[in-house]
Motif scaffolding. Structure first.
Motif, mmCIF file in Angstrom:
data_model
loop_
_atom_site.group_PDB
_atom_site.id
_atom_site.type_symbol
_atom_site.label_atom_id
_atom_site.label_comp_id
_atom_site.label_asym_id
_atom_site.label_seq_id
_atom_site.Cartn_x
_atom_site.Cartn_y
_atom_site.Cartn_z
ATOM 1 N N ALA A 166 -35.183 50.311 50.996
ATOM 2 C CA ALA A 166 -35.015 49.360 49.737
ATOM 3 C C ALA A 166 -34.351 48.067 50.211
ATOM 4 C CB ALA A 166 -34.047 50.091 48.890
ATOM 5 N N TYR A 167 -33.639 48.086 51.265
ATOM 6 C CA TYR A 167 -32.805 46.879 51.693
ATOM 7 C C TYR A 167 -33.233 46.221 53.040
ATOM 8 C CZ TYR A 167 -29.394 47.886 48.034
ATOM 9 O OH TYR A 167 -29.169 48.246 46.902
ATOM 10 N N ALA A 168 -34.668 46.387 53.282
ATOM 11 C CA ALA A 168 -35.213 46.451 54.543
ATOM 12 C C ALA A 168 -35.343 44.754 55.185
ATOM 13 C CB ALA A 168 -36.755 46.710 54.642
ATOM 14 N N ASN A 169 -35.500 44.020 54.213
ATOM 15 C CA ASN A 169 -35.397 42.455 54.361
ATOM 16 C C ASN A 169 -33.973 42.143 54.796
ATOM 17 O OD1 ASN A 169 -37.981 41.351 53.488
ATOM 18 N ND2 ASN A 169 -37.361 42.402 51.535
ATOM 19 N N ASN A 170 -32.930 42.347 54.286
ATOM 20 C CA ASN A 170 -31.773 42.238 54.586
ATOM 21 C C ASN A 170 -31.376 42.913 56.018
ATOM 22 O OD1 ASN A 170 -31.033 40.936 52.327
ATOM 23 N ND2 ASN A 170 -30.402 42.797 51.327
ATOM 24 N N ILE A 171 -31.747 44.071 56.132
ATOM 25 C CA ILE A 171 -31.386 44.719 57.406
ATOM 26 C C ILE A 171 -32.495 43.814 58.847
ATOM 27 C CG2 ILE A 171 -32.036 46.746 58.881
ATOM 28 C CD1 ILE A 171 -31.492 48.176 56.197
ATOM 29 N N LEU A 172 -33.643 43.602 58.398
ATOM 30 C CA LEU A 172 -34.420 42.842 59.389
ATOM 31 C C LEU A 172 -33.630 41.463 60.038
ATOM 32 C CD1 LEU A 172 -36.901 43.084 61.273
ATOM 33 C CD2 LEU A 172 -38.130 42.021 59.143
ATOM 34 N N LYS A 173 -33.151 40.738 58.839
ATOM 35 C CA LYS A 173 -32.674 39.493 58.901
ATOM 36 C C LYS A 173 -31.246 39.757 59.609
ATOM 37 C CE LYS A 173 -34.260 37.099 54.857
ATOM 38 N NZ LYS A 173 -33.947 36.710 53.610
ATOM 39 N N LYS A 174 -30.614 40.882 59.572
ATOM 40 C CA LYS A 174 -29.193 41.034 60.460
ATOM 41 C C LYS A 174 -29.647 41.347 61.711
ATOM 42 C CE LYS A 174 -26.370 40.668 56.875
ATOM 43 N NZ LYS A 174 -25.135 39.585 57.164
ATOM 44 N N ILE A 175 -30.219 42.374 62.167
ATOM 45 C CA ILE A 175 -30.349 42.999 63.563
ATOM 46 C C ILE A 175 -31.523 42.222 64.242
ATOM 47 C CG2 ILE A 175 -29.241 44.851 63.019
ATOM 48 C CD1 ILE A 175 -31.837 46.301 62.905
ATOM 49 N N GLY A 176 -32.542 41.772 63.382
ATOM 50 C CA GLY A 176 -33.997 41.120 64.161
ATOM 51 C C GLY A 176 -34.684 42.132 64.729
ATOM 52 N N PRO A 177 -35.960 41.587 65.121
ATOM 53 C CA PRO A 177 -36.833 42.490 66.010
ATOM 54 C C PRO A 177 -36.356 43.041 67.473
ATOM 55 C CG PRO A 177 -37.920 40.563 65.184
ATOM 56 C CD PRO A 177 -36.410 40.549 65.011
ATOM 57 N N GLN A 178 -35.661 42.469 68.218
ATOM 58 C CA GLN A 178 -35.034 43.054 69.280
ATOM 59 C C GLN A 178 -34.001 43.937 69.074
ATOM 60 O OE1 GLN A 178 -33.731 39.383 71.473
ATOM 61 N NE2 GLN A 178 -35.642 39.073 72.417
ATOM 62 N N GLY A 179 -33.195 43.892 68.090
ATOM 63 C CA GLY A 179 -32.162 45.052 67.796
ATOM 64 C C GLY A 179 -32.860 46.252 67.251
ATOM 65 N N ILE A 180 -34.236 45.949 66.483
ATOM 66 C CA ILE A 180 -34.728 47.333 66.116
ATOM 67 C C ILE A 180 -35.464 47.732 67.262
ATOM 68 C CG2 ILE A 180 -36.739 47.925 64.849
ATOM 69 C CD1 ILE A 180 -36.273 46.075 62.486
ATOM 70 N N ASP A 181 -36.032 46.923 68.189
ATOM 71 C CA ASP A 181 -36.505 47.818 69.292
ATOM 72 C C ASP A 181 -35.533 48.432 70.397
ATOM 73 O OD1 ASP A 181 -38.998 47.673 71.519
ATOM 74 O OD2 ASP A 181 -37.352 46.533 72.639
ATOM 75 N N ALA A 182 -34.506 47.925 70.374
ATOM 76 C CA ALA A 182 -33.293 48.588 71.285
ATOM 77 C C ALA A 182 -32.850 49.735 70.732
ATOM 78 C CB ALA A 182 -32.143 47.368 71.367
ATOM 79 N N ALA A 183 -32.775 49.650 69.355
ATOM 80 C CA ALA A 183 -32.375 50.944 68.490
ATOM 81 C C ALA A 183 -33.406 51.869 68.722
ATOM 82 C CB ALA A 183 -31.887 50.599 67.206
ATOM 83 N N THR A 184 -34.836 51.593 68.489
ATOM 84 C CA THR A 184 -35.768 52.523 68.608
ATOM 85 C C THR A 184 -35.787 53.410 70.206
ATOM 86 O OG1 THR A 184 -37.168 51.360 67.168
ATOM 87 C CG2 THR A 184 -38.148 52.624 68.850
ATOM 88 N N ARG A 185 -35.592 52.544 71.138
ATOM 89 C CA ARG A 185 -35.566 52.820 72.498
ATOM 90 C C ARG A 185 -34.497 53.917 72.827
ATOM 91 N NH1 ARG A 185 -39.117 50.105 76.098
ATOM 92 N NH2 ARG A 185 -40.160 48.393 75.084
ATOM 93 N N ILE A 186 -33.247 53.700 72.336
ATOM 94 C CA ILE A 186 -31.946 54.669 72.357
ATOM 95 C C ILE A 186 -32.531 55.912 71.529
ATOM 96 C CG2 ILE A 186 -29.672 54.855 71.526
ATOM 97 C CD1 ILE A 186 -29.376 51.812 72.046
ATOM 98 N N VAL A 187 -32.837 55.740 70.405
ATOM 99 C CA VAL A 187 -33.202 56.879 69.502
ATOM 100 C C VAL A 187 -34.383 57.738 70.304
ATOM 101 C CG1 VAL A 187 -34.715 57.594 67.229
ATOM 102 C CG2 VAL A 187 -32.895 56.040 67.222
ATOM 103 N N GLY A 188 -35.196 57.160 70.932
ATOM 104 C CA GLY A 188 -36.380 57.843 71.874
ATOM 105 C C GLY A 188 -35.662 58.599 72.800
ATOM 106 N N PHE A 189 -34.742 58.149 73.394
ATOM 107 C CA PHE A 189 -34.016 58.805 74.472
ATOM 108 C C PHE A 189 -33.404 60.313 73.959
ATOM 109 C CE2 PHE A 189 -30.015 59.835 76.884
ATOM 110 C CZ PHE A 189 -30.785 60.050 78.280
ATOM 111 N N PHE A 190 -32.745 60.036 72.910
ATOM 112 C CA PHE A 190 -32.100 61.261 72.324
ATOM 113 C C PHE A 190 -32.998 62.108 71.846
ATOM 114 C CE2 PHE A 190 -28.386 58.375 72.444
ATOM 115 C CZ PHE A 190 -27.335 59.049 72.818
#
Length: 219
Positions: A166-190
């Protein structure tokens, strides 16, 4: 109380890691790039509702079907662990030609069920999680309460997922594509670690059921 909290926390964190709303945000926005905020939230609400209903279906009938066909729950944990480990590896180090998320629809096509609810939110990993973790609930007087705790964890997961979309636009502006990529890799490890854990415990339980292991010691 500690057992119920552990069950809730395990189901909530595992499902949230599998769904990974941060990874779904760019796909969600790409599918609805021509829609305004109100329409985006409507699609997010419908997609989360569909995914919630699918999870409840497997929560209620998944283990019944397995028992009907006499599939050992230990094997479900092993297969679920393999699926989780594979998804974790894909999230941690995705190959250029692989994609767990299909391309979306066009125009006025309703994407709330496919691909948003299934398979982005509810795919093999979510199925393995719901059936695999609920298979650890043994028949007892507290089984109903345990399933209620799992249902609450599923609802909490989908609430967080809805808020993320619902707040996807705001989240994407805050953390950016690189932040999403980093979070995705951390999640993948766990997620990979969770999968290995399910494989290990499922294998031990299977060997114990055939008497190969006795009190943790091999014969």
């Amino acid at each position: 109380m500690n057992a119920y909290f552990t069950l809730f926390f395990g189901m909530f964190t595992t499902l949230l890691a599998i769904i990974n709303p941060l990874e779904a945000i760019p796909v969600f926005l790409g599918l609805l790039q021509d829609k305004d905020a109100a329409e985006q939230r409507q699609v997010a609400r419908k997609a989360c509702l569909y995914a919630l209903l699918l999870m409840f279906f497997f929560l209620i009938f998944g283990n019944l079907l397995l028992r009907l066909f006499e599939v050992p729950l230990s094997m479900i944990r092993v297969v679920g662990g393999v699926i989780l480990m594979r998804i974790g590896f894909e999230l941690f180090a995705p190959s250029p030609d692989s994609s767990l998320i299909p391309s979306g629809g066009k125009g006025d096509e309703d994407v709330s069920f496919i691909p948003m609810a299934m398979p982005i939110m509810f795919g093999p990993g979510a199925i393995a999680t719901v059936i695999g973790l609920t298979s650890t609930i043994k028949d007892s007087d507290r089984a109903i309460l345990s399933f209620a705790v799992v249902a609450l964890a599923i609802c909490a997961t989908m609430l967080v997922t809805y808020l993320s979309l619902a707040y996807a636009n705001n989240i994407l502006k805050k953390i950016g594509p690189q932040g999403i990529d980093a979070a995705t890799r951390i999640v993948g490890f766990f997620v990979s670690a969770m999968g290995v854990g399910l494989i290990f415990h499922g294998t031990v339980e299977f060997l114990q059921s055939y008497g190969v292991l006795l009190n943790g010691v091999a014969k």
